[in-house]
Structures are given as C-alpha cells and as structure tokens.
Design an enzyme around this catalytic site. Structure first.
Site, PDB file in Angstrom:
ATOM      1  N   ASN A 123       0.981  -1.309   0.056  1.00 21.06           N
ATOM      2  CA  ASN A 123       0.010  -0.031   0.053  1.00 21.06           C
ATOM      3  C   ASN A 123       0.809   1.204   0.044  1.00 21.06           C
ATOM      4  O   ASN A 123       2.080   1.272  -0.074  1.00 21.06           O
ATOM      5  CB  ASN A 123      -1.024  -0.120   1.283  1.00 21.06           C
ATOM      6  CG  ASN A 123      -0.399  -0.209   2.269  1.00 21.06           C
ATOM      7  OD1 ASN A 123       0.600   0.791   2.988  1.00 21.06           O
ATOM      8  ND2 ASN A 123      -0.317  -1.312   3.076  1.00 21.06           N
ATOM      9  N   LYS A 176       8.909 -17.413 -10.110  1.00 15.12           N
ATOM     10  CA  LYS A 176       8.293 -16.196 -10.927  1.00 15.12           C
ATOM     11  C   LYS A 176       7.238 -16.923 -11.608  1.00 15.12           C
ATOM     12  O   LYS A 176       7.305 -17.955 -12.444  1.00 15.12           O
ATOM     13  CB  LYS A 176       9.441 -15.370 -11.823  1.00 15.12           C
ATOM     14  CG  LYS A 176       8.642 -14.224 -12.180  1.00 15.12           C
ATOM     15  CD  LYS A 176       9.496 -13.505 -12.987  1.00 15.12           C
ATOM     16  CE  LYS A 176       8.670 -12.354 -13.893  1.00 15.12           C
ATOM     17  NZ  LYS A 176       9.429 -11.961 -14.991  1.00 15.12           N
ATOM     18  N   PRO A 188      -3.203 -11.734  10.454  1.00 14.33           N
ATOM     19  CA  PRO A 188      -3.274 -11.427  11.775  1.00 14.33           C
ATOM     20  C   PRO A 188      -3.613 -10.009  11.820  1.00 14.33           C
ATOM     21  O   PRO A 188      -3.072  -9.218  11.248  1.00 14.33           O
ATOM     22  CB  PRO A 188      -1.939 -11.962  12.705  1.00 14.33           C
ATOM     23  CG  PRO A 188      -1.030 -11.973  11.760  1.00 14.33           C
ATOM     24  CD  PRO A 188      -1.494 -12.161  10.278  1.00 14.33           C
ATOM     25  N   LYS A 238     -14.364   0.722  14.971  1.00 14.61           N
ATOM     26  CA  LYS A 238     -13.078   0.068  14.837  1.00 14.61           C
ATOM     27  C   LYS A 238     -12.308   0.085  16.220  1.00 14.61           C
ATOM     28  O   LYS A 238     -11.681  -1.085  16.804  1.00 14.61           O
ATOM     29  CB  LYS A 238     -12.057   0.738  13.936  1.00 14.61           C
ATOM     30  CG  LYS A 238     -10.732   0.055  13.380  1.00 14.61           C
ATOM     31  CD  LYS A 238     -10.201   0.627  12.236  1.00 14.61           C
ATOM     32  CE  LYS A 238     -10.946   0.535  10.919  1.00 14.61           C
ATOM     33  NZ  LYS A 238     -10.069   1.197   9.975  1.00 14.61           N
TER      34      LYS A 238
HETATM   35  N1  CTP Z   1      -3.701  -2.954  12.179  1.00 12.16           N
HETATM   36  C1  CTP Z   1      -2.981  -3.986  12.484  1.00 12.16           C
HETATM   37  N2  CTP Z   1      -2.912  -5.323  11.901  1.00 12.16           N
HETATM   38  C2  CTP Z   1      -3.510  -5.480  10.798  1.00 12.16           C
HETATM   39  C3  CTP Z   1      -4.357  -4.285  10.514  1.00 12.16           C
HETATM   40  C4  CTP Z   1      -4.525  -3.067  10.947  1.00 12.16           C
HETATM   41  O1  CTP Z   1      -2.313  -4.031  13.385  1.00 12.16           O
HETATM   42  N3  CTP Z   1      -3.563  -6.479  10.307  1.00 12.16           N
HETATM   43  C5  CTP Z   1      -3.746  -1.788  12.902  1.00 12.16           C
HETATM   44  C6  CTP Z   1      -3.248  -0.696  12.090  1.00 12.16           C
HETATM   45  O2  CTP Z   1      -1.950  -0.351  12.305  1.00 12.16           O
HETATM   46  C7  CTP Z   1      -4.104   0.568  12.671  1.00 12.16           C
HETATM   47  C8  CTP Z   1      -5.440  -0.209  12.796  1.00 12.16           C
HETATM   48  O3  CTP Z   1      -5.104  -1.359  13.126  1.00 12.16           O
HETATM   49  O4  CTP Z   1      -3.381   1.124  13.865  1.00 12.16           O
HETATM   50  C9  CTP Z   1      -6.313   0.059  11.900  1.00 12.16           C
HETATM   51  O5  CTP Z   1      -5.739   0.001  10.543  1.00 12.16           O
HETATM   52  P1  CTP Z   1      -6.808   0.130   9.479  1.00 12.16           P
HETATM   53  O6  CTP Z   1      -6.231  -0.248   8.311  1.00 12.16           O
HETATM   54  O7  CTP Z   1      -7.482   1.395   9.583  1.00 12.16           O
HETATM   55  O8  CTP Z   1      -8.082  -0.924   9.533  1.00 12.16           O
HETATM   56  P2  CTP Z   1      -8.334  -2.260   9.196  1.00 12.16           P
HETATM   57  O9  CTP Z   1      -7.967  -3.032  10.440  1.00 12.16           O
HETATM   58  O10 CTP Z   1      -7.320  -2.721   8.220  1.00 12.16           O
HETATM   59  O11 CTP Z   1      -9.881  -2.330   8.902  1.00 12.16           O
HETATM   60  P3  CTP Z   1     -10.465  -1.804   7.551  1.00 12.16           P
HETATM   61  O12 CTP Z   1      -9.614  -2.427   6.379  1.00 12.16           O
HETATM   62  O13 CTP Z   1     -11.728  -2.619   7.758  1.00 12.16           O
HETATM   63  O14 CTP Z   1     -10.597  -0.476   7.445  1.00 12.16           O
END
Ligand code: CTP
Length: 398
Positions: free
Chosen positions: A208, A286, A304, A338
């Site tokens: 990302n 690959k 996770p 969240k």
């Molecule tokens: N996070 C994490 N581990 C993951 C996904 C997210 O620790 N596998 C943490 C991120 O570091 C952040 C928070 O969870 O502090 C929220 O991340 P975000 O990307 O906003 O949310 P998601 O959990 O990915 O949910 P969604 O995709 O539905 O918005």
C-alpha cells in the site's frame, strides 16, 4: 550524542552572541540539526549570513515575514523542534519570557512552544545580580525552563563576576541531559510503522501507499523524551528514527512476531498500514505470463490483526494501546466501531482519500477518539502530530 534531534537556537542580542556560532558547530558535531532564529539585537553582533552558513539552514528573524509564514508559520516553528536553546539569553529576553510577552518572533516562539526550553544567560554582573533579573530567573525556573550558567569570569565590559555565557560544550551537555532524561525515561514503547509486503512470487508483492513518515515521527518524539523505543517497520522509504531499536520486517506475520518478541512494553502505537490479506500460497518461482491461457488467480487469506491481538491480551496487556484508523468513508462512525472491535484505548482517525494528500504526504489531520470523547486536531505536520500525541502519552503514562 543527540543524532537526528532538531534544535531551534534563538540567538539573543548580546556580545556573547559570537559564542553561539561555536555552539552551532558543537551541537552539529553531536548530531543535531539547527534551526536558527535571531533577534534584531543579535544581528548587531553576528551576521545572519554567518549563522546561515554555519547552520546550513535559513535564519528566521521576522514575525511578520509573509514568506516564512507561508513556508512554516511561527506556531509550527515553535513546535517542530525537540529542544529550544536561547543563547545568549539577555536580561531583556529573560524578562520578556517571565512576563509572557510576544513582541517579536523569538518571544512569540517561546510563548507558543510546547517544547523543552534551555536558556543560557549572559549579561553584565550587576544586571545579573539585579533583583528584577533574579525574580525573573525564579519565575522561569518555576515555569520549568532549564537554565545553564552563567559562569564567573572577566567579561567583555571589563567587569568580573557572574554573567559570562557558559561555554558551548557545557550548553551542549545540558541539552543532551534534557533530551536523554525526559519524562519517558524508563518507559518502553513499541511503534509499528510503514507498509508490509506480502509476497505473490519472488518478484511481486501486495502493498500500500504508506510511507512510514508518521510512525517515524512518533518514534523520534518518544525517544527525544527519553523512552526506550522498539520501532518495528515494514519496508519504508522514509528516514529511520534516531535513538530507537529498529527491527525491520517485510510481512504482517513477521511484524506480529517482532511485536510479540518486544513484549512487555508500557505502550504500543500501531501506525503500520499492515496488509489485511496475504496470498495463500506464494510461489517459489516467478509466475510466467505464458504458462497458461488463463490469468493467474490469487487466493487471499486474512493476515493477523496485530492491534487487536495486543489490545485483547489477557495477561500483561500494555497500559496504553493506540491504533490509527485509515478511512475514506463514514469516517467517524467507522473509527468508533474500529476502536470498539479491536479493543484499543485510543484511535487516531485520518481521512486517507487521495485528495487529502495524507497518505505519503507530510501532513496529517487527526481526530482522536478515546473514552474521554472525541477531539478534533487541526491539520498539521506529521512531526507536530507526533509531538502532540506523545505529550498526551506522557500525561497517561507518567
Ligand atoms: N492493524 C494491525 N494489523 C492489521 C491491520 C491493521 O495492527 N492486520 C492496525 C493498524 O496499524 C491501525 C489499525 O489496526 O492501527 C487500523 O488499521 P486500518 O487499516 O485503518 O483498519 P483495518 O483493520 O485494516 O480495517 P478496514 O480495512 O476495515 O478499515
């Protein structure tokens, strides 16, 4: 050493201003970068050109300089450093500070700042001993201002006594002890940062747009207040924070492993944009375009959730667990849900729609959600967000 620390040096208008040139050199030698501010009086003693040349930075002088305000406002300037040093601190500057006057750029910065301030007084012995100066000194001390010197000796005015500005090496020593003995001394804080890479095959991955800039700024701000920081980062283009234990990982699984190995910590700040999914079976070779007539199908499985795992620990849970909520729609509603779903204490919501320029940019626009309510922060640099957040962490942990 204070490698990577940013020091705002306010040069006051006294004969000792010439020593500030040496101070810049000494601080730089110890790894600091210097942002110089000169009062009108200072430029009568040393030239802005020599200060700019030595500090390798622009010299800020005027409160009403529109160019400066457009680049970096005086409030931002006052907040973006790890430490402010006033050297020489003249009797006039000390009096203005004690009264809370904001009559020029230097005094406005000093009134607006939330950064530790160290002053190095320099003046004639009679001025130093005067009841007003001593009263101001006490006020400044009570206000939490750090003071280095003055020293005793013969002065430029021909008199002898207390009033000489301390030598640059001692000012640098005081600065070092302020930076290394901050309120978070003895606390262990974990920061996750950057994106993760989830392998598709040996040359391709899912990731990302996260740059890691916010995580790095937070780690820097924590370390500058004396915390032991474990900085677990995915592959990031951003400069690594200084004074932290840096653990570099690639995937979400590796990041979880590193986080668990860093336990126990007093606080965990989860800024990483962890990939929500990984490929179920990444290939060892690959994937070739021509292997079949069909397009390859990538089967995803969930990664996770590090923030949820740490927030929901039954035993040994860190006292303060902080997450970010990167949202593009129904921002507040999603962020509130969240926080509940994951079980963290605070969540910092930001709008990562492309038009905000936040993901990958230098600024952030935060709404903090905690059990105390919802707090909207103005848009500011990621560095300032880090400082504000770390101040709140200090209030909570110390
Ligand atoms: N996070 C994490 N581990 C993951 C996904 C997210 O620790 N596998 C943490 C991120 O570091 C952040 C928070 O969870 O502090 C929220 O991340 P975000 O990307 O906003 O949310 P998601 O959990 O990915 O949910 P969604 O995709 O539905 O918005």
């Amino acid at each position: 050493m204070f490698t990577g620390r940013r020091i705002l040096l306010i040069i006051g208008g006294g004969i000792a201003a010439y020593k500030s040139l040496d101070l810049i050199r000494v601080l730089q030698k110890r790894g600091a970068s210097i942002v110089p501010v000169m009062t009108r009086g200072a430029s009568e003693f040393v030239t802005p050109l020599s200060v700019a040349a030595l500090s390798q930075n622009k010299v800020f002088q005027d409160l009403f300089d529109l160019t400066d305000e457009a680049e970096m406002g005086h409030i931002e300037l006052s907040r973006s450093a790890d430490l402010i040093i006033v050297a020489p601190a003249t009797a006039d500057l000390m009096a203005k500070m004690a009264l809370g006057l904001a009559s020029d750029l230097a005094t406005t910065i000093l009134l607006a700042t939330n950064t530790p301030v160290l002053i190095s007084p320099a003046m004639n012995v009679r001025m130093w001993e005067h009841a007003s100066t001593q009263r101001n000194l006490k006020t400044l001390r009570d206000d939490g201002i750090h003071i280095c010197g003055p020293d005793e000796g013969s002065m430029a005015c021909g008199e002898f006594g207390l009033g000489r500005m301390s030598e640059p090496e001692s000012i640098a020593d005081s600065a070092e002890s302020i930076l290394l003995n901050g309120p978070l001394k003895g606390k262990h804080v974990l920061v996750t940062s950057g994106p993760t890479h989830e392998q598709i095959d040996p040359v391709r991955y899912i990731s990302n747009r996260s740059s890691g800039a916010q995580g790095s700024a937070i780690a820097n701000a924590l370390a500058s207040l004396g915390a032991r920081v474990s900085f677990v980062t995915g592959p990031s283009v951003c400069e690594m924070p200084s004074g932290c234990d840096i653990i570099q990982v690639e995937t979400a699984a590796e990041m979880l492993n590193a986080v668990q190995e860093s336990l126990p910590f007093d606080s965990g700040i989860f800024t990483a944009a962890v990939s929500d999914w990984k490929i179920e079976n990444p290939t060892k070779s690959k994937i070739k375009k021509k292997e079949s007539d069909n397009l390859p199908i990538l089967k995803l499985v969930e990664n996770p959730d590090l923030l949820a795992i740490i927030s929901q620990m039954q035993a040994g849970r860190p006292k303060l667990v902080i997450g970010f909520a990167a949202e593009t729609d129904d921002l507040l509603e999603n962020a509130i849900l969240k926080r509940k779903r994951k079980g963290c204490d605070w969540i910092l919501m930001n709008d990562v729609s492309p038009e905000t320029g936040i993901m990958g940019g230098n600024e952030n626009d935060i709404t903090l959600i905690s059990d105390k309510g919802i707090e909207d922060w103005p848009r500011m640099s990621k560095r300032s967000v880090a400082k504000l957040l770390v101040e709140k962490i200090v209030d909570e942990l110390v």
